[in-house]
Design a protein around this motif. Structure first.
Motif, short mmCIF file in Angstrom:
data_model
loop_
_atom_site.label_atom_id
_atom_site.label_comp_id
_atom_site.label_asym_id
_atom_site.label_seq_id
_atom_site.Cartn_x
_atom_site.Cartn_y
_atom_site.Cartn_z
N THR A 21 5.05 -6.83 7.08
CA THR A 21 3.93 -6.58 8.24
C THR A 21 2.99 -5.39 7.51
O THR A 21 1.98 -5.57 7.70
CB THR A 21 4.53 -6.19 9.30
N LEU A 22 3.43 -4.67 6.83
CA LEU A 22 2.59 -3.39 6.30
C LEU A 22 1.48 -4.09 5.28
O LEU A 22 0.18 -3.59 5.32
CB LEU A 22 3.49 -2.43 5.72
N VAL A 23 2.11 -4.81 4.40
CA VAL A 23 1.10 -5.57 3.35
C VAL A 23 0.17 -6.27 4.10
O VAL A 23 -0.98 -6.17 3.69
CB VAL A 23 1.96 -6.31 2.36
N ALA A 24 0.66 -7.21 4.96
CA ALA A 24 -0.34 -8.27 5.82
C ALA A 24 -1.42 -7.30 6.58
O ALA A 24 -2.58 -7.79 6.60
CB ALA A 24 0.34 -8.98 6.79
N VAL A 25 -0.89 -6.20 7.17
CA VAL A 25 -1.88 -5.45 7.76
C VAL A 25 -3.02 -5.18 6.97
O VAL A 25 -4.11 -4.87 7.40
CB VAL A 25 -1.20 -4.39 8.86
N VAL A 26 -2.61 -4.14 6.04
CA VAL A 26 -3.61 -3.52 4.96
C VAL A 26 -4.58 -4.54 4.29
O VAL A 26 -5.52 -4.39 4.59
CB VAL A 26 -2.91 -2.92 3.88
N LEU A 27 -4.02 -5.77 4.05
CA LEU A 27 -4.99 -6.62 3.47
C LEU A 27 -5.83 -7.51 4.49
O LEU A 27 -6.89 -7.60 4.29
CB LEU A 27 -3.82 -7.63 2.67
N GLY A 28 -5.16 -7.62 5.78
CA GLY A 28 -5.74 -8.21 6.74
C GLY A 28 -6.85 -7.44 7.26
O GLY A 28 -8.31 -7.76 7.39
N CYS A 29 -6.75 -5.99 7.36
CA CYS A 29 -7.93 -5.00 7.74
C CYS A 29 -8.79 -5.08 6.61
O CYS A 29 -10.19 -5.07 6.98
CB CYS A 29 -7.24 -3.71 7.93
N ALA A 88 -2.91 2.28 4.27
CA ALA A 88 -2.42 2.48 3.04
C ALA A 88 -1.94 3.63 2.82
O ALA A 88 -0.85 3.80 1.98
CB ALA A 88 -3.75 1.96 2.06
N GLU A 89 -2.44 4.63 2.96
CA GLU A 89 -1.90 5.94 2.60
C GLU A 89 -0.61 6.16 3.46
O GLU A 89 0.37 6.69 2.97
CB GLU A 89 -2.86 7.19 2.97
N LEU A 90 -0.52 5.87 4.70
CA LEU A 90 0.74 6.06 5.41
C LEU A 90 1.84 5.16 4.90
O LEU A 90 3.00 5.50 5.14
CB LEU A 90 0.66 6.26 7.03
N ALA A 91 1.53 4.15 4.69
CA ALA A 91 2.48 2.87 3.98
C ALA A 91 3.15 3.65 2.70
O ALA A 91 4.53 3.19 2.59
CB ALA A 91 1.84 1.84 3.79
N THR A 92 2.61 4.53 2.12
CA THR A 92 3.47 5.17 1.00
C THR A 92 4.86 5.74 1.23
O THR A 92 5.56 6.15 0.37
CB THR A 92 2.61 6.14 0.04
#
Length: 714
Positions: free
Chosen positions: A429-437, A450-454
Motif C-alpha cells: 500500500t505504501l508503494v501504491a500510495v506514493v506512486l498514486g499521489c 516517501a520520506e516517512l516510508a523510509t
C-alpha cells in the motif's frame, strides 16, 4: 591472579541462547566427540487455506498431481485465465491437499501489479522464512539467488507465485530441491518463454459448468434455491457464465434478498446498460453484477463505495474509510460482498470491483473527488507518521510531525512493535500510495509519504520499493520547490540505487542533494546529507569518504540540535571505519573510541546496539595498530554488549567473535580462538550467512593441523 579470574586472553563460558545439549567440564583426557544436527527454521506454511465453498476444477487438480515426482528436478506449472476465474483458490486448494507431500514446506509471493519489480523482494522474504536472518542477507542482491538455491537444496518445496508479468520473476523463485513444484497464476501476462525455454507446463482454467455453478450457489445462499423461480435462476446462471466471482456476487444478492429474490435480480440485470469490459462477452459480463450490487446500496454506502474507488492501494483501513463515510455504510459494503475484511484490514473483494468503483467516481465532479481523496490520504499519512515516530524515535525528518499529528489519535497506542508490524503489512500500500499521489499530481503528499516510508526501508531493505518511492518523492519535492525535502530524499534514495548497482543514478541523486543542501538553512540536514555522501564513497574512495564525514561532523556540531548528538556519533563511527580501510589505524582508533563514548552517552539513552558494533570496529582498529591486548578487551566488550541486547543481532555478534578469534590466534591463545570461532560459526549458521562457509573452512584447517603428527625435528 585468582584461580577463578579469567586470564588476559580468556573469556568465560557462556550458555546464553543454548538450544541443544551442553557440557561443561574441566580437563578431559582422550577423544570426546559430540554430534548434533543444526537447528532449522520451522517448516514454512505460507499459502492460505482455500475457502470452504470451493468447488470443481478437479481436472486441473488431477493434472497438477500428474506432474509431482519426488525424484525429478523442480518443475514449473502455469495456470492462465481471466481474473475472477478462480486461479488463486485453485492454487490454495492444491497447496491444502498436498501439504504432506511437500515436506520442505510452502512459500508464496504476490508481485504488485503495475510495478517494475524483479525477484529480489521475494527472495529476501523467502530466505528469511527459511531461516536466514535479515542482517545476514548479502548486501549485494545479486548473491541472493545463489543463497536461495543453497537453502532449498534439500527441501521438497511448493512455491506459489501470483502477479508475475515476465518470466524472470518466476525463474528467480524456482528452488533447487528435487521434487519441488512452482505453481504460477497468470492473469494474461506473456509468460510463454517459460514454456519454450524452461519447459514449464501450462493450462488455462475453464469456467465452471452448470452443475458446479449451481453447487457453488447452493453453498453460498442460505435458503434453498428450489424456492426461486426456475427461469430466473437459469438466467442468472447463464449470465454468470461459470465465472466464480460473478457467482459469488449473485449469491450474495440472493442471500441478502431472501427467498423469491431471483426474479427481481434478473429484472435489474436485464435492465443494466453499462458493462465492465475487463471480463465477459455480450451474454455475460461482470459489470452487470457490479452495477446491480451497487444500485442496491443506500446513498451513503454508494458514496463511500465511489470514494474508496479513488484510493490508490488495494487495501485500506477503517480510519481511512471513516474520513469519507461512516461505520454503517462500511458494514453495508461488507455485507454486500463488495468489500472484504480480515485481520489486516479492508479491501475490495476483487480488483475489478475497485476498477468499477473508480469508474463511477470518475463520473463525479473532479473537485469533490479530489477532496475526498485528500481526506483519505491525510488519514493514512497520520497513521504513517505515528508509525514512523514510534519506530525511529526523535530523528531528523523534513516532515513536520508535530503539526501533522496534532489532534490525531495514535492507532498503535505507543507500541513500537505494533507499529513495526503495521509497516511491514502496509508495504504494497505504501508503494501504491506514493506512486498514486505522484500520478495524481499531489506532490506535497508524494514527498511526505516517501520520506516517512523510509522507516520501513531502513530496517527491511526493500530495495525496489525504496528506489521507486524515494525517486518519486525527490521528484515531487523538486516540483514544489522544496529543496530540503529533495535533498533529504535524494540522499536517502542513493542507498538503494547503489545497492542495486545503479551507480550513475545514485551518484546523480547524492550529488544533487549535496548541491541543494548548501542553500538550506538546516545544519542537521546538511550533516545527514554529507554522511550519506560518505557512505556512497566509502567502498571506492576512503579518502573522499573521510572528508565527507568531516563535513558531516562539522554541520552536526554547528546545528546545536539535540538530535545532532547521535548524528555526530554515527559520522565519527563511519569515519573511523573509513580510516581503517585507508590503512590509518591509529586515527581509526581515535575516532572509534570517541564514537563508543558518544553512543553510550546519548541524551535519549545509550544506543547499545550501535555501541557494540562500534566496539567491534574498534577491536579491529586496535589489532591493525598492533595493540592486541586492547583489541581483546574491546572485542570482549562487544560480545558482552551483543549478549545483553533484547533484539537478536546474530550476524553482528558473529563478526565480533570472528574478529576476536583472529586476534587471539596472533597472541597464541589457540584454545580461546577456537572457542570464539566456533561461536561465530554457530551464529553465522543460525542466521544463514554465507560467511559460515569461510569460518568452517578455517576451523576445519585448524583441526587438520592439530591432528598432524610432529616431524622428526620437532
Amino acid at each position: 591472579m585468582s584461580a577463578d579470574a579469567p586470564g588476559p586472553h580468556e573469556t568465560r563460558n557462556s550458555q546464553r541462547d543454548n538450544r541443544g545439549q551442553t557440557v561443561q567440564a574441566g580437563s578431559i583426557g582422550g577423544g570426546v566427540h559430540f554430534h548434533s544436527a543444526p537447528d532449522r527454521a520451522p517448516v514454512p506454511r505460507q499459502v492460505e487455506p482455500p475457502t470452504p465453498y470451493f468447488v470443481n476444477h478437479e481436472e486441473c487438480q488431477s493434472w497438477t498431481r500428474g506432474h509431482m515426482d519426488p525424484d525429478a528436478p523442480p518443475k514449473v506449472v502455469v495456470y492462465g485465465g481471466p481474473r475472477g476465474i478462480g486461479k488463486t483458490e485453485l492454487l490454495r486448494m492444491i497447496s491444502y491437499t498436498t501439504g504432506d507431500y511437500f515436506t520442505g514446506g510452502q512459500l508464496t509471493f504476490r508481485y504488485a501489479r503495475g510495478r517494475q519489480e524483479d525477484g529480489a523482494a521475494a527472495l529476501a522474504q523467502f530466505l528469511q522464512v527459511l531461516g536466514v536472518h535479515r542482517s545476514a542477507l548479502p548486501e549485494d542482491p545479486g548473491l541472493w539467488p545463489g543463497a536461495y538455491r543453497t537453502h532449498t537444496h534439500d527441501r521438497r518445496l511448493l512455491v506459489v507465485v501470483e502477479g508475475a508479468w515476465e518470466p524472470a520473476q518466476v525463474r528467480a523463485l524456482v528452488p533447487s530441491g528435487r521434487g519441488s513444484l512452482v505453481l504460477v497464476s497468470n492473469d494474461g501476462a506473456d509468460l510463454r518463454e517459460l514454456k519454450w525455454a524452461d519447459h514449464a507446463r501450462t493450462t488455462d482454467l475453464r469456467p465452471l459448468d452448470r452443475a458446479a455453478s449451481l453447487v457453488l450457489m447452493e453453498r453460498l445462499v442460505a435458503h434453498p434455491l428450489a424456492e426461486e423461480d426456475p427461469g430466473a435462476l437459469e438466467r442468472l446462471l447463464e449470465v454468470c457464465g461459470g465465472l466464480p466471482l460473478a457467482l459469488v456476487l449473485v449469491s450474495g444478492q440472493l442471500d441478502a434478498g431472501g427467498p423469491g429474490s431471483a426474479a427481481a435480480l434478473v429484472a435489474r440485470v436485464d435492465g443494466a446498460r453499462r458493462m465492465l469490459r475487463a471480463i465477459g462477452d455480450d451474454q455475460g459480463n461482470l459489470d452487470v453484477f457490479f452495477r446491480t450490487a451497487y444500485e442496491g446500496l443506500s446513498p451513503r454506502a454508494a458514496a463511500l463505495y465511489r470514494a474508496l474507488g479513488t484510493w490508490p492501494g488495494s487495501r485500506f483501513d477503517r480510519r481511512i474509510a471513516a474520513r469519507v463515510g461512516d461505520a454503517g455504510a462500511l458494514r453495508e459494503l461488507v455485507t454486500a460482498r463488495l468489500v472484504k475484511e480480515d485481520g489486516d484490514g479492508l479491501g475490495f473483494e476483487h480488483d475489478l470491483l475497485r476498477v468499477h468503483a473508480g469508474e463511477l467516481a470518475e463520473e463525479e465532479p473532479e473537485r469533490g473527488r479530489r477532496e475526498r481523496l485528500r481526506l483519505m490520504l491525510d488519514a493514512y499519512l497520520a497513521s504513517l507518521g505515528f508509525a514512523e515516530r514510534l519506530v525511529r524515535g526523535e530523528r531528523l525528518r523534513v516532515v513536520d510531525l508535530d503539526r501533522l499529528l496534532e489532534g490525531e489519535e495514535d492507532p498503535f497506542g505507543g507500541d513500537a512493535e505494533l507499529a513495526r508490524g503495521w509497516l511491514s503489512r502496509e508495504r504494497p500500500t505504501l508503494v501504491a500510495v506514493v506512486l498514486g499521489c505522484a500520478d495524481a499530481g499531489l506532490h506535497e503528499h508524494t514527498w511526505r509519504f516517501a520520506e516517512l516510508a523510509t522507516a520501513l526501508y531502513l530496517e527491511e531493505r526493500y530495495l525496489h520499493d525504496w528506489e521507486a518511492t524515494g525517486t518519486a518523492g525527490a521528484d515531487a519535492a523538486r516540483m514544489v520547490g522544496n529543496a530540503a525535502a529533495e535533498a533529504r530524499l535524494g540522499a536517502l534514495v542513493s542507498r538503494p540505487l547503489r545497492d542495486l548497482h545503479k551507480e550513475d543514478l545514485a551518484r546523480e541523486r547524492i550529488l544533487r542533494a549535496v548541491e541543494l543542501v548548501e542553500d538550506v538553512e538546516d545544519e542537521l540536514l546538511r550533516g545527514s546529507v554529507w554522511e550519506f555522501y560518505g557512505r556512497f564513497l566509502e567502498k571506492d574512495d576512503p579518502a573522499g569518504a573521510i572528508e565527507a564525514y568531516d563535513r558531516s561532523v562539522r554541520h552536526n556540531r554547528a546545528s546545536g540540535s539535540p538530535h545532532a548528538v547521535r548524528g555526530t556519533a554515527l559520522a565519527i563511527l563511519f569515519r573511523g571505519a573509513a580510516r581503517l580501510a585507508a590503512r590509518r589505524p591509529e586515527e581509526a582508533v581515535a575516532d572509534l573510541e570517541d564514537a563508543v563514548g558518544r553512543l553510550l552517552a546519548l541524551p535519549e539513552g545509550p544506543d547499545d546496539r550501535m555501541a557494540a558494533r562500534a566496539r567491534t570496529a574498534l577491536g579491529r582498529a586496535y589489532h591493525a595498530a598492533g595493540r592486541d591486548r586492547e583489541a581483546v578487551a574491546a572485542l570482549n566488550l562487544a560480545v558482552e554488549g551483543f549478549s545483553a541486547l533484547t533484539a537478536h543481532l546474530g550476524y553482528y555478534e558473529a563478526e565480533a567473535h570472528e574478529a576476536l578469534a583472529e586476534v587471539l590466534d596472533g597472541l597464541g591463545a589457540a584454545g580461546d580462538a577456537r572457542r570464539h570461532r566456533a561461536e561465530a560459526l554457530r551464529l553465522f549458521r543460525e542466521v544463514g550467512s554465507p560467511r559460515a562457509q569461510a569460518v568452517e573452512e578455517r576451523a576445519s584447517g585448524e583441526r587438520d593441523r592439530a591432528r598432524e603428527p610432529a616431524g622428526p625435528g620437532d
